[in-house]
Enzyme design. Structure first.
Site, PDB file in Angstrom:
ATOM      1  CD  GLU A 188      -2.906   0.720  -0.136  1.00 12.78           C
ATOM      2  OE1 GLU A 188      -3.193  -0.431  -0.549  1.00 12.78           O
ATOM      3  OE2 GLU A 188      -3.252   1.753  -0.741  1.00 12.78           O
ATOM      4  CB  SER A 189       1.777   3.621  -2.693  1.00  9.98           C
ATOM      5  OG  SER A 189       0.449   3.973  -2.997  1.00  9.98           O
ATOM      6  CD  GLU A 245       6.604  -8.963  -6.120  1.00 15.82           C
ATOM      7  OE1 GLU A 245       7.114  -8.824  -7.262  1.00 15.82           O
ATOM      8  OE2 GLU A 245       5.776  -8.162  -5.653  1.00 15.82           O
ATOM      9  CB  CYS A 283       2.727  -3.081  -7.507  1.00 18.32           C
ATOM     10  SG  CYS A 283       0.966  -3.057  -7.817  1.00 18.32           S
ATOM     11  CG  HIS A 292       2.909  -7.889  -7.584  1.00 16.69           C
ATOM     12  ND1 HIS A 292       3.445  -7.197  -6.526  1.00 16.69           N
ATOM     13  CD2 HIS A 292       1.706  -7.325  -7.836  1.00 16.69           C
ATOM     14  CE1 HIS A 292       2.600  -6.267  -6.139  1.00 16.69           C
ATOM     15  NE2 HIS A 292       1.541  -6.306  -6.918  1.00 16.69           N
TER      16      HIS A 292
END
Ligand code: GLN
Length: 209
Positions: free
Chosen positions: A49-50, A178, A80, A176
């Site tokens: 969550e930025s 990852e 992201c 993503h």
């Protein structure tokens, strides 16, 4: 060479796990403090969550040191929420409050722009000069890259839409890598950030570089 994962919030363990396929364990570091940041030669900014990550960076005294390292050309792979934090501009989103950004990647993004139906989806991503089949892209409440300025170069696409850019030593992706169990993007990013000596010589010989 030390590789850090910013470990304030978000999918930190997933990046760490992906990197274990690529980097010897003793070279991996979770970064939570300015002291830890000072020791890394490359940094992964996870998704999450930025707004939360921005707040924790500020509260933890990491904002200025990170801004300085970004200005010095630290190789960074941002996914992201990580890309949102580096973007030059965030187009206002209906969800309201957007975080401040470091403004080092010349793109305009809009948060959560794929709408509720496609809020999370998977799709084949074409990544510039990545060998093998298209990369399995996982998108989770991803930002959309609305515009790419002259300071950034597209490096990843879903169909014709840009989903990743490079700006100097920074890669910013809206998906993503990852989470897909495919280490090719992590490996490619680090190989470009730290070319082997023979590759460095080849790069130096290549015209225009
Ligand atoms: N929607 C999140 C944000 O705006 C980003 C989502 C993610 O990183 N998977 O910060």
């Amino acid at each position: 060479m030390k590789v850090g994962v910013l470990a304030l919030q978000g999918d930190v363990p997933e990046h760490f796990r992906a990197l274990r396929h690529v980097v010897p364990h003793e070279r991996l570091l979770l970064v939570r403090t300015p002291e830890e940041l000072a020791t890394v030669d490359a940094l992964f900014l996870p998704g999450g969550e930025s707004t939360t990550i921005a707040r924790l960076l500020e509260n933890g005294g990491l904002w200025r040191p990170l801004a300085r390292r970004l200005g010095e050309g630290l190789p960074v792979l941002a996914t992201c929420a990580g890309l949102i934090l580096l973007a030059r501009e965030i187009a206002p989103s209906p969800s309201g409050r957007d975080p401040p950004t470091f403004q080092v990647v010349d793109v305009t993004v809009r948060r959560n722009d794929y709408g509720t139906q496609r809020e999370s989806f998977e799709g084949p991503v074409r990544v510039d000069r990545l060998e093998g089949p298209p990369f399995p892209g996982v998108f989770i409440r991803s930002p959309r890259i609305l515009a790419v300025g002259g300071g950034a170069t597209p490096i990843a696409w879903v169909e014709n839409e840009v989903v990743g850019v490079r700006a100097g030593t920074i890669w910013g992706l809206t998906f993503h890598p990852e989470l897909s169990g495919d280490p090719r993007v992590h490996r490619k990013f680090l190989a470009e950030a730290f070319p082997a000596p023979s590759e460095k010589r080849a790069q130096a010989r290549r015209p225009g570089r």
